[in-house]
Design an enzyme around this catalytic site. Structure first.
Site, short mmCIF file in Angstrom:
data_model
loop_
_atom_site.label_atom_id
_atom_site.label_comp_id
_atom_site.label_asym_id
_atom_site.label_seq_id
_atom_site.Cartn_x
_atom_site.Cartn_y
_atom_site.Cartn_z
N ASP A 107 0.84 -1.20 0.00
CA ASP A 107 0.00 0.00 0.00
C ASP A 107 0.88 1.25 0.00
O ASP A 107 2.06 1.20 0.36
CB ASP A 107 -0.90 -0.04 1.24
CG ASP A 107 -1.71 1.22 1.41
OD1 ASP A 107 -2.43 1.59 0.47
OD2 ASP A 107 -1.60 1.86 2.47
N ASP B 204 -0.22 5.29 0.79
CA ASP B 204 -0.44 6.27 1.86
C ASP B 204 -0.53 5.60 3.22
O ASP B 204 -1.33 4.69 3.44
CB ASP B 204 -1.73 7.06 1.59
CG ASP B 204 -1.67 7.86 0.30
OD1 ASP B 204 -0.67 8.55 0.10
OD2 ASP B 204 -2.63 7.79 -0.49
#
Length: 315
Positions: free
Chosen positions: A30, A32
């Protein structure tokens, strides 16, 4: 190392850590809250991601629900911050998933159809880069002073030609969301049963230290209600976004580790796809106790680390 309760690497022996590292060939990471915050890399993340590739020979992909940038823009950010991904093909984003989906959809003809976007300009840029016309992205659309909704509806929707060649409605995060945009999307979807209805993600809320704001799910819920149609999610935790990699055998879910900072989205995605999961504490779960408190409501990760950088000493 067999699956059980949530563990931390510090609880494992050197042999167990080695066994765990050998249990996957591919890493989905991932963005952010996991490897960066806005345009700043989280401490240690660059070194870990690069070591996974260069020392251990893992294939690494960045997978994000961020629909505010195109895949190329996300790749450029990753290179600028020091992450050494082989190419932009190692970025998996909602904007790219939307383009891929429309390209495979027999009902959609990019030579004839256009896309109505309730969302930001990055969606339009991604569509344009792949030869797909769109309108509405990143623009205000409100009733003018003195205008009534009846006048707006008669002016905008009185001509059936206005919706005839709209092959998809795409919804993303939109700071200009309005009644007019909802009405326009509703009319298209109700008038064109063959039009695709896509959403970049269903993130309900974006939480910041001092405030919270509505996420994309808040916008799409209104359009779903009035159109009586359900949008197809083009981001995590929908396994659809991995179809092309799985079909090409570039990725085997049972030999893949998903790294993220969100139980519902990232760990849920890993669970939906049959992958291992590693949750880091640089997002909303800053300690293991906070994770365990959610065990009755949300999926639990296989491994927890306070930050991704803590993995470096084991690589």
């Amino acid at each position: 190392m067999s699956r059980g309760g949530v563990i931390t690497l510090s609880d494992l022996s050197r042999e167990q850590v080695s066994e765990w590292l050998q249990s996957f060939d591919t890493v989905l990471c991932d963005g952010d809250g996991t490897i960066w915050q806005d345009d700043t890399a989280i401490e240690g993340a660059v070194e870990v991601v690069n070591a996974l590739q260069q020392r251990l020979g893992k294939r690494v992909y960045f997978i994000t629900n961020n629909g505010l940038k195109t895949r190329q823009e996300l790749f450029e950010r990753s290179r600028r911050l020091g992450f050494q991904l082989p190419s932009e093909q190692h970025i998996i984003s909602p904007t790219t998933a939307i383009v891929d989906y429309l390209g495979q959809r027999t009902e959609f003809d990019k030579a004839r159809h256009k896309v109505y976007v309730v969302g930001n300009a990055a969606i339009a840029r991604e569509l344009k880069a792949h030869g797909i016309d769109s309108y509405g992205a990143g623009q205000p659309d409100e009733l003018t002073p003195g205008d009534k909704w009846q006048d707006f509806a008669a002016r905008e929707f009185g001509n059936p030609e206005a919706v005839k060649d709209v092959g998809a409605v795409v919804v993303g995060w939109d700071e200009y969301f309005s009644y007019c945009k909802m009405a326009r999307a509703c009319n298209i979807l109700c008038s064109n049963p063959d039009s695709a209805f896509l959403v970049t993600n269903r993130d309900a809320v974006h939480k910041y230290p001092s405030f919270c704001i509505p996420g994309t799910a808040a916008f799409v819920s209104g359009i779903e209600a009035c159109s009586e149609r359900e949008a197809l999610e083009m981001g995590k935790p929908n396994p659809l976004v991995l179809e092309s990699l799985i079909e090409s055998e570039a990725l085997r879910p049972e030999r893949t580790l998903m790294i993220g900072d969100c139980l519902k989205i990232d760990v849920g995605f890993a669970r939906n796809c049959g992958m291992l999961s590693l949750l880091v504490g640089t997002g909303r779960y800053s300690n293991l106790s906070a994770v365990l408190q959610e065990k009755e409501k949300l999926p639990q990760p296989d491994v927890y680390l306070p930050r991704l950088g803590d993995l470096l000493t084991h690589l």
